[in-house]
Design a protein around this motif. Structure first.
Motif, PDB file in Angstrom:
ATOM      1  N   PHE A  26       0.841  -1.189   0.000  1.00  0.00           N
ATOM      2  CA  PHE A  26       0.000   0.000   0.000  1.00  0.00           C
ATOM      3  C   PHE A  26       0.881   1.245   0.000  1.00  0.00           C
ATOM      4  O   PHE A  26       1.990   1.241   0.537  1.00  0.00           O
ATOM      5  N   ILE A  27       0.338   2.318  -0.593  1.00  0.00           N
ATOM      6  CA  ILE A  27       1.008   3.616  -0.619  1.00  0.00           C
ATOM      7  C   ILE A  27       0.020   4.648  -0.106  1.00  0.00           C
ATOM      8  O   ILE A  27      -1.116   4.730  -0.580  1.00  0.00           O
ATOM      9  N   CYS A  28       0.443   5.472   0.865  1.00  0.00           N
ATOM     10  CA  CYS A  28      -0.468   6.499   1.384  1.00  0.00           C
ATOM     11  C   CYS A  28      -0.622   7.605   0.341  1.00  0.00           C
ATOM     12  O   CYS A  28       0.251   7.822  -0.499  1.00  0.00           O
ATOM     13  N   PHE A  29      -1.729   8.327   0.400  1.00  0.00           N
ATOM     14  CA  PHE A  29      -2.048   9.303  -0.633  1.00  0.00           C
ATOM     15  C   PHE A  29      -1.100  10.502  -0.610  1.00  0.00           C
ATOM     16  O   PHE A  29      -0.834  11.100  -1.656  1.00  0.00           O
ATOM     17  N   ASP A  30      -0.584  10.864   0.554  1.00  0.00           N
ATOM     18  CA  ASP A  30       0.376  11.964   0.622  1.00  0.00           C
ATOM     19  C   ASP A  30       1.661  11.612  -0.119  1.00  0.00           C
ATOM     20  O   ASP A  30       2.187  12.414  -0.910  1.00  0.00           O
ATOM     21  N   ASP A  31       2.173  10.398   0.138  1.00  0.00           N
ATOM     22  CA  ASP A  31       3.375   9.963  -0.575  1.00  0.00           C
ATOM     23  C   ASP A  31       3.100   9.797  -2.061  1.00  0.00           C
ATOM     24  O   ASP A  31       3.958  10.109  -2.905  1.00  0.00           O
ATOM     25  N   LEU A  32       1.898   9.314  -2.402  1.00  0.00           N
ATOM     26  CA  LEU A  32       1.541   9.149  -3.813  1.00  0.00           C
ATOM     27  C   LEU A  32       1.520  10.496  -4.525  1.00  0.00           C
ATOM     28  O   LEU A  32       1.985  10.615  -5.663  1.00  0.00           O
ATOM     29  N   GLY A  33       0.991  11.528  -3.844  1.00  0.00           N
ATOM     30  CA  GLY A  33       0.995  12.865  -4.432  1.00  0.00           C
ATOM     31  C   GLY A  33       2.398  13.397  -4.630  1.00  0.00           C
ATOM     32  O   GLY A  33       2.701  14.031  -5.644  1.00  0.00           O
ATOM     33  N   GLU A  34       3.287  13.122  -3.663  1.00  0.00           N
ATOM     34  CA  GLU A  34       4.681  13.561  -3.793  1.00  0.00           C
ATOM     35  C   GLU A  34       5.378  12.834  -4.935  1.00  0.00           C
ATOM     36  O   GLU A  34       6.105  13.454  -5.730  1.00  0.00           O
TER      37      GLU A  34
END
Length: 213
Positions: A26-34
């Motif tokens: 899984f990848i959190c959305f904050d890291d995905l946005g970065e």
């Protein structure tokens, strides 16, 4: 978000940045946005070279999910001073038929009064030196006022062009992202349908063997 649902090109970039990422993880959305911001930055640098300040604003808006479209005219008018507003109204009036008709009527009345009605006691007799002086002063004052108004119009057009560029660039990037994501989801859906079809075929074959036995 499950990593395998991320579009392939972005997932490859994430794996390059973080080699330990698992497709099933899984990848959190904050890291995905970065990651998405860095990925878009890298793609733009490869396509257009060095990024401008406008390009960086677009990249930041992609991460923050901000709306870039805005009414430039209203924002620009809020910053105008009283003198700038007055000069715009003067320039607008000076470039209209109303000004030409009014100015022509004043000239005709002036000439008629000094050349016909007050021939012996005219305050500006022929060749109308006072009228020429007024015309020269009017032209000298009107020209810089019109130039100031034109400069503000150019600044407004430049801001509008910059805003259009940012909106168009972000739209192009979002459309590209959606196309790639839809293709990725369709491929996953086709693979699942193929797997289901294979399972159904195996079940039918197994049922056929049981009936024969």
């Amino acid at each position: 978000m499950v990593a395998e649902l991320v579009r392939p090109s972005l997932l490859e970039f994430i794996k390059k940045e973080r080699p330990g990422v698992d497709s099933k993880g899984f990848i959190c959305f904050d890291d995905l946005g970065e990651f998405r911001k860095n990925y878009v930055k890298e793609v733009l640098q490869e396509e257009i070279g060095e990024l401008s300040a406008l390009d960086k604003e677009v990249i930041e808006s992609l991460e923050q999910h901000e709306i870039l479209s805005s009414d430039i005219s209203k924002q620009f008018e809020k910053k105008l001073t009283f003198g700038e507003r007055l000069s715009d109204h003067i320039a607008e009036f000076g470039g209209s038929w109303k000004f030409l008709i009014t100015f022509g009527a004043v000239l005709l009345i002036w000439i008629a009064i000094n050349g016909v009605l007050l021939v012996t006691h005219a305050f500006d007799p022929y060749p109308f030196i006072l009228l020429n002086l007024i015309l020269y002063c009017l032209a000298a004052v009107q020209a810089p006022i019109i130039m100031m108004s034109q400069n503000r119009a150019e600044a407004r057009d430049r801001l509008r062009a910059e805003n259009d560029y940012k909106v168009n660039l972000k739209t192009e990037l979002e459309i590209r992202h959606l196309h790639e994501k839809i293709d990725h989801l369709l491929r996953r859906q086709y693979n699942r349908l193929f797997e289901i079809q294979q399972i159904q075929i195996e079940l039918l074959e197994e049922l056929g063997r049981k009936r024969k036995s």
